[in-house]
Design a protein around this motif. Sequence first.
Motif: not given
Lengths: 215, 547
Positions: A62-63, A68-71, A94-100, B18-20
Amino acid sequence: MAGKGRGVAAFTFNIEALGIGRGSMPEARVGPSPLFPNTDFKPVPLKVGEDEDYMLALKQEMRGTMQRLPHNIKPQSNKAEVERYTERYLRQSQMEDEEWTPDWNLFPKELMPQKKKTRAKAGTKRKTVKMSRKDTEDMLSKLDELAKKDDGNPEKSDDETEKKKGKEGEEEEIEEEAYDEEDIEEENDYIESYFDNGEDFAADSDDNMDGEATY
Amino acid sequence: MTAQEVRLCGLLLREHFGEVVEKVGTHLLRSGAQNLRTIIHETDVSLDLVKKSLCVLVQHGVCVFSSGRKGPGSPTEYQTSCDRILRILRYPRYIYTAKTLYGDTGELIIEELLQRGHMTMSSTVKTVADRLTQNMEEGRSMDYSEVSSAFSKLVETHFLQRCPPLAGAGTTDSTTPATPATPAAPAAPVSTTQPTPESFPDCYKVPHMTLIGRGKRQLSSEEGEDQRNAKKAKLDLESHGDEGIYWQVNFERFHLHFRDQAIISAVANKLDQTSSEIVRTMLRMSEVTTSPTATCTKPLSANEIFRSLPSSYNIPRTILDQYLTLLVDDPMEFVGKAGESGGGMYVVNLHRALANLARATLESVVQERFGSRSARIFRLLLRKRHLEQKQVEDFAMIPAKEAKDMLYTLLSQNLVQLQEVPKTPDYAPSRTFYLYTVNQLPTARMLLQNCYKTVANLIERRLFETKESKRLLEKSQRIEAILASLQASGAEPEQLTEVEEMITAPEKQQLDSLRLHINKLDSAENQVDETIFLLDSYVNSTATSTS
């Protein structure tokens, strides 16, 4: 302190009431307690089992996934010019759906990223235009003063104005002004004290030689 | 929101978001509700990064927003609370519970929802089906309907719930009412503008969804990616009739489940398997009728319990009655008798069970840190409330000097308190009683804060260890990537061994010991979280009963 003369550890009340004798006081502390004190009792070992192993694996997965998620927002780091070898391989994971994009019905409108790019550029352009306009006004007023002071350097003023139009920094202005003040009366490009005429030198040396000869 | 909690929340946010986001989140935790301008000004983070972080926080339910305090015209304010962030520690436990109850499908559904915050049913079903198909053999794939049925089961048992629509700003779901009802959550004197998900009648209603198909297997080659991109563009345009209905994990329901499990295992440890089965049956029967904050379950008659026992346990009626009497007489007071009708009405005392479990935790902490004789003194003080020094020595049967020493150690650690009872109004020390006492609730709170500090220390130590060996870890990652790419493109074993030998033997040893340490630290975090859950439930149960 009352009772100071009779003994160091003397109290204002009868100690026996508390159940403590004179000799059984705990030792006085000489400083703050140590950061990592010795423990007489070691901690109990962790539970080991299938469930725990599975939950451990879940936690680590999970970590890793959430990183790697866009979050996961990374601060803007300065990318090195040469792409490191590792990054090429890491990027494959990297995950493919970079834009969320969140559903804006559930979010306050002010969090929407505004299309500010063009406006920002126009703003800076306006700034430069403003600055240069202000600059030109300053320059014009300065030029008028200079023109009143010395009539003979239209060329230098042109150089200065060109330099000013090119850069906006104030250091340039200060340098220009310093340059300006030093050089106000000269017709050529050299500072006054740069060259000595031969006459001065000769005259001095003649004097000195005369002076040196006599002791 | 204590300093330890804020520190732990900061570390959890950093690890997962993340850090931000950590910076923005901890700032919000420390300063309460704030609007966007203030956040930007005080954290010195750029505007678009702050916006993105807030979006992430709202998506995961960590941050709530409401219109400002000065009225509907003022800018929206954002607020976070520690509880939601501390739940992140428990994510593995939630996923594992879903696996035990609903199998792999349930496990993946919960995992996806925890990772993404909230999602629509259709996107969850699709993603889970794809993931399940990945792990299946070639040629087989997972049908969407199976995943949908697992999803519906989760909703029926209330493990998943709908996200509440935006308060007052218009609804996206036509079946929920436009005006939020007053919140059903008890003991929430804070804002009435934040309705809980449960205050909507359709909270647990599965929408009608048209989703027919099977999971798609992801091809690992380059063409697969192009295909997926093309498919992705197509999928985004399809709609399945449940737009705007978002689902989130219902943590409270999981907590009730954990609490029930704790009670059942305590009964099994103290008495025997059959009595734990009886208690399990009673709890299962009262799952739907008991509110989350009830002190005890609704009374159940012995006849009903007898009928609902699992068929594998065919004990005669008289034995059941004896077991119930035994449970009622047990000093742990898990089960109580509430009447005589129907062969005896029995309840499970939930709050008292939690208090007893917390007390057992405190006693075991004292025992492990200070020894069994100090634990004896501690237990004595818990039971006898107030005792003088002399009485402690007599009752605990410990020589005077040692008893004094132990009492002072416990006192200096704040596990035991001193209570003065004066005989004269001037509090003269020679005429005052000094009584030692233990207060269970403040001690439990103190130990809870210690637990938070422990987990924060564990995380920091793990980060430190990872940072120390960063170079080594990167090297091993690189080599694994090279190996994977070599294997995919078909290489001979000699090449593979050659690449593997790039890591020397001492480095391998170092890597192994590093992995061992990190696993130990992670496992410790999981297990400290179990204690946190117990103490936290106890503290919350007392809070609701007093308000």
